[in-house]
Design an enzyme around this catalytic site. Structure first.
Site, PDB file in Angstrom:
ATOM      1  N   ASP A 170       1.117  -1.073  -0.585  1.00 30.38           N
ATOM      2  CA  ASP A 170       0.453   0.100  -0.741  1.00 30.38           C
ATOM      3  C   ASP A 170       0.898   1.063   0.084  1.00 30.38           C
ATOM      4  O   ASP A 170       1.928   1.103   0.146  1.00 30.38           O
ATOM      5  CB  ASP A 170      -0.767   0.199   1.494  1.00 30.38           C
ATOM      6  N   ASP A 184       0.069   5.450   1.126  1.00 28.19           N
ATOM      7  CA  ASP A 184      -0.733   5.925   1.863  1.00 28.19           C
ATOM      8  C   ASP A 184      -0.444   5.420   3.285  1.00 28.19           C
ATOM      9  O   ASP A 184      -0.972   4.676   3.595  1.00 28.19           O
ATOM     10  CB  ASP A 184      -1.765   6.351   1.673  1.00 28.19           C
ATOM     11  N   GLU A 199      -1.620  10.483   3.802  1.00 20.60           N
ATOM     12  CA  GLU A 199      -2.511  10.363   3.138  1.00 20.60           C
ATOM     13  C   GLU A 199      -2.957  11.397   2.123  1.00 20.60           C
ATOM     14  O   GLU A 199      -3.346  12.424   2.773  1.00 20.60           O
ATOM     15  CB  GLU A 199      -4.108  10.724   4.010  1.00 20.60           C
ATOM     16  N   ARG A 239     -14.722  11.642  -1.275  1.00 16.83           N
ATOM     17  CA  ARG A 239     -13.409  13.077  -0.638  1.00 16.83           C
ATOM     18  C   ARG A 239     -13.191  13.308  -1.898  1.00 16.83           C
ATOM     19  O   ARG A 239     -12.783  15.035  -1.757  1.00 16.83           O
ATOM     20  CB  ARG A 239     -12.492  11.672  -0.113  1.00 16.83           C
ATOM     21  N   SER A 258      -2.734   1.185  -4.807  1.00 12.56           N
ATOM     22  CA  SER A 258      -2.820   2.480  -3.948  1.00 12.56           C
ATOM     23  C   SER A 258      -4.105   2.514  -3.671  1.00 12.56           C
ATOM     24  O   SER A 258      -4.943   3.177  -5.239  1.00 12.56           O
ATOM     25  CB  SER A 258      -1.827   3.826  -3.811  1.00 12.56           C
ATOM     26  N   GLY A 259      -4.785   3.058  -3.252  1.00 13.50           N
ATOM     27  CA  GLY A 259      -6.720   3.379  -2.989  1.00 13.50           C
ATOM     28  C   GLY A 259      -6.579   5.141  -3.564  1.00 13.50           C
ATOM     29  O   GLY A 259      -7.565   6.189  -3.983  1.00 13.50           O
ATOM     30  N   LYS A 309      -7.663  -4.645  -5.597  1.00  7.93           N
ATOM     31  CA  LYS A 309      -6.148  -4.637  -5.272  1.00  7.93           C
ATOM     32  C   LYS A 309      -5.673  -5.933  -4.910  1.00  7.93           C
ATOM     33  O   LYS A 309      -4.906  -6.287  -4.994  1.00  7.93           O
ATOM     34  CB  LYS A 309      -5.499  -4.081  -3.523  1.00  7.93           C
ATOM     35  N   ASP A 353      -1.876  -1.173   5.573  1.00  6.75           N
ATOM     36  CA  ASP A 353      -2.178  -0.265   7.175  1.00  6.75           C
ATOM     37  C   ASP A 353      -3.878  -0.559   7.729  1.00  6.75           C
ATOM     38  O   ASP A 353      -3.664   0.253   8.465  1.00  6.75           O
ATOM     39  CB  ASP A 353      -1.776   1.052   7.267  1.00  6.75           C
ATOM     40  N   ASN A 369      -8.717  -1.561   3.558  1.00 11.59           N
ATOM     41  CA  ASN A 369      -9.036  -1.849   2.748  1.00 11.59           C
ATOM     42  C   ASN A 369      -7.711  -2.611   1.794  1.00 11.59           C
ATOM     43  O   ASN A 369      -7.366  -3.003   0.480  1.00 11.59           O
ATOM     44  CB  ASN A 369      -9.137  -0.369   1.582  1.00 11.59           C
TER      45      ASN A 369
END
Length: 239
Positions: free
Chosen positions: A32, A34, A41, A78, A122-123, A171, A194, A197
Site C-alpha cells: 500500500d 499512503d 494520506e 472525498r 493504492s487507493g 488490490k 495499514d 482496504n
C-alpha cells in the site's frame, strides 16, 4: 479464530509461523502507499488546499478503520470535496509534505536484491504513485487517476481500462494477476498495508504485514510492526 500474536521483539509481533523466513520463499512484495510506504494520506493533504482537510480526513480515518464498508463511495465523496484545487498544489504536497516512511527504501532494496518483484497498489492517485514508483524502482503499480480540467481538479476520477476505482477488491485482483503474470502462487507474495482496504490482498498473500496499522488490520496480519520502520521486516525475512 485468529491465532494470538506474540511479541518477537519490542514492537514487532508475529502470528502463525516461526521465524526466520527466507526471501527464497517469495517472488513478489506488494505495498500500500499512503501511511505505509509514505507518511501521509495524500487525499487529506490535497484537501488542505481548499480548507477541507478535517472533513476529508474524518472520512479517510473511518474508511481505513473499516467503519465505512463502501470504500469506492467514500473515495468519491472525498475526491468531490477536492473540486477546484489547482493541480500545482499536488506538486507542493509531494515536495513539502510527503516523505517515505522509515525503512521503506531499505526494505524495497533488500527485496529487489533478493530477486523479488515489487508492486504498489493504492487507493490514492497516480500523480503520487508514479513518483514513488520511479523513486524506489517499483516494478508494477495500480492506483486512481484524478480528472483535471483547465488546470484544476474537477472532483471526479477517470475510469481506466481495468475499472473505475482501486479499492480493496482491486488490490486483491492486482496482487493475484501479478502473481499469475510472474508464474507465482499467491503464497509466494508478501503484502504490506495499514488500512481495511488492504485486508483483501493481505488475505491472499503468503505473508501479511501490518505497518503501524489500524486495529482490525493488526489483528489479522501475520506480522505487525508497531514500532520502528518498515525495515523491521528484515528481522523476520532473511536471505
Amino acid at each position: 479464530m485468529t491465532a494470538p500474536a506474540r511479541e518477537h521483539s519490542p514492537g514487532l509481533f508475529i502470528r502463525g509461523f516461526t521465524p526466520p523466513l527466507s526471501w527464497r520463499d517469495f517472488g513478489l512484495i506488494a505495498f500500500d502507499m499512503d501511511s505505509t510506504l509514505i507518511n501521509i494520506e495524500c487525499v487529506d493533504e490535497i484537501a488542505a488546499a481548499c480548507g477541507r482537510k478535517d472533513e476529508v480526513a474524518a472520512i479517510t480515518e473511518a474508511a481505513m478503520r473499516g467503519e465505512i464498508t463502501d470504500y469506492k463511495e467514500s473515495l468519491r465523496q472525498r475526491v468531490a470535496l477536492l473540486g477546484g484545487v489547482d493541480v500545482r498544489y499536488l506538486q507542493q504536497v509531494y515536495d513539502e509534505r510527503l516523505q517515505l516512511n522509515p525503512g521503506a527504501t531499505e526494505l524495497v532494496a533488500a527485496a529487489k536484491a533478493a530477486g523479488l518483484k515489487t508492486l504498489l497498489v493504492s487507493g490514492g492517485f497516480t500523480f503520487f504513485t508514479d513518483r514513488i514508483r520511479d523513486r524506489l524502482g517499483i516494478d508494477f503499480t495500480r492506483s486512481n487517476v484524478l480528472e483535471v480540467a483547465e488546470g484544476r481538479l474537477t472532483g471526479r476520477m477517470v475510469d481506466q481500462p481495468w475499472g473505475d476505482i482501486c479499492d480493496g477488491e482491486e488490490k486483491r485482483r492486482m496482487l493475484l494477476a501479478t502473481c499469475a503474470q510472474l508464474g507465482l502462487a499467491p503464497t509466494q507474495a508478501i503484502a504490506v498495508g495499514d488500512g481495511a482496504n488492504d485486508l483483501p490482498m493481505m488475505g491472499e498473500a503468503g505473508l501479511s504485514v501490518a505497518y503501524h496499522a489500524k486495529p482490525r488490520v493488526r489483528e489479522q496480519a501475520m506480522v505487525a510492526i508497531d514500532q520502528g520502520g518498515l525495515d523491521r521486516l528484515l528481522e523476520i525475512v532473511r536471505a
